[in-house]
Design a protein around this motif. Sequence first.
Motif, PDB file in Angstrom:
ATOM      1  N   ILE A   1      -2.341   9.699  -1.319  1.00 45.63           N
ATOM      2  CA  ILE A   1      -1.630   8.618  -2.007  1.00 45.63           C
ATOM      3  C   ILE A   1      -0.323   9.117  -2.643  1.00 45.63           C
ATOM      4  CG2 ILE A   1      -3.631   7.149  -2.430  1.00 45.63           C
ATOM      5  CD1 ILE A   1      -3.809   8.469  -5.227  1.00 45.63           C
TER       6      ILE A   1
ATOM      7  N   LYS B   1       6.066   3.236   0.827  1.00 48.05           N
ATOM      8  CA  LYS B   1       5.358   1.971   0.631  1.00 48.05           C
ATOM      9  C   LYS B   1       5.167   1.325   1.990  1.00 48.05           C
ATOM     10  CE  LYS B   1       6.419   0.510  -4.007  1.00 48.05           C
ATOM     11  NZ  LYS B   1       7.342  -0.249  -4.825  1.00 48.05           N
TER      12      LYS B   1
ATOM     13  N   LYS C   1       0.855  -1.181   0.000  1.00 47.53           N
ATOM     14  CA  LYS C   1       0.000   0.000   0.000  1.00 47.53           C
ATOM     15  C   LYS C   1       0.894   1.236   0.000  1.00 47.53           C
ATOM     16  CE  LYS C   1      -3.992   1.725   2.356  1.00 47.53           C
ATOM     17  NZ  LYS C   1      -4.552   1.973   3.654  1.00 47.53           N
ATOM     18  N   ILE C   2       0.412   2.269  -0.670  1.00 44.52           N
ATOM     19  CA  ILE C   2       1.215   3.489  -0.736  1.00 44.52           C
ATOM     20  C   ILE C   2       0.581   4.572   0.116  1.00 44.52           C
ATOM     21  CG2 ILE C   2       1.969   5.331  -2.288  1.00 44.52           C
ATOM     22  CD1 ILE C   2       2.611   3.242  -4.305  1.00 44.52           C
ATOM     23  N   LYS C   3       1.401   5.174   0.955  1.00 45.46           N
ATOM     24  CA  LYS C   3       0.922   6.285   1.783  1.00 45.46           C
ATOM     25  C   LYS C   3       1.686   7.532   1.389  1.00 45.46           C
ATOM     26  CE  LYS C   3      -1.005   5.856   5.533  1.00 45.46           C
ATOM     27  NZ  LYS C   3      -2.365   6.299   5.819  1.00 45.46           N
TER      28      LYS C   3
END
Lengths: 75, 258
Positions: free
Chosen positions: A53, A73, A3-5
């Motif tokens: 994102i 990531k 997941k991308i933060k």
Amino acid sequence: MAKIKGAIEVDVEKCKGCGVCIPACPTDVILLAKDVNGKGYHYAYMENPEACIGCVNCAVVCPDGVISVYKVKVA
Amino acid sequence: MDVKEIIKPENLVYKKTKLMTDAPLSYCPGCGHGTAHRITMEVVEEMGIWEDTIGVAPVGCSVLAYDFMNIDMTQAAHGRAPAVATGIKRVWPNKYVFTYQGDGDLAAIGGNETIHACNRGENIVIIFVNNGIYGMTGGQMAPTTLPGMKSSTSPYGRDVKTMGFPLKMTELVAQLPGTHYVTRQAVHTPNAVRKAKKAIRKAFEIQKENKGLAFVEIVSNCNSGWKMEPVDANNWMVDNMFPYFPLGDIKVDGELVK
């Protein structure tokens, strides 16, 4: 899938509060603050930081180039 | 994950290019000039040519471009930026020379210089920011003001019977054999900014290969001249400016795009 933060950092004193970044954000992260900066502008800030994102759309349209974007990531 | 854990130097993906100085821009909030400045400097940085690039600032809102762009720059008399750029390029043929002009500078007082520089096929890049109004002096009618559009010198709207039609400068110079690449872009959405940046990159690549003049128009807003909020001005621009000034390439590799 990782997941991308993302997160943005706004140069508050240089932001002119034009709000062009708000419709550019696909996840509705940004709003203009109720507070004002030294010039009296309502600066942009992350109202909803969880949704960011790190797509850099806000920074790309920012006329004053006050937004820096960070991305990680998360496993 | 906390925001403070994400905001670390190693996670940085985008920040303002070093070729923009830290001086706060003198433009009104939401003005497309800032974005156009930044993408121009990003192209110069990505091509690694900042030591060999010379910019020519115009008269108008962007007269102080030399304070914001951290490269060698000069400033020309009103409208004469293409003539000054011609001189610089002829003396230093290996340098990259560009002019950055607004519509009052390029299309009105500098119409003659622009047409002749394009007709001679000078090896320069012209970046033309068109917002349909004289921004700096208080929103007077420009050659590019739309029919019916109100300005401080056309308070009942531009009447084409007495004031003429908006000048399509970009289509006009595309007809001249000296121009190699002529395009019209905008900077109101992230997608448009990325396309405009590609067009400016292409323009500088053409100068690198000595192919001729590259002309990039950027349709922009003037929210204080149009008396609108910045986001409303961008929407108004999409609804009203784009039908008259359609975006896209007009001339590629010296051939008009049909």
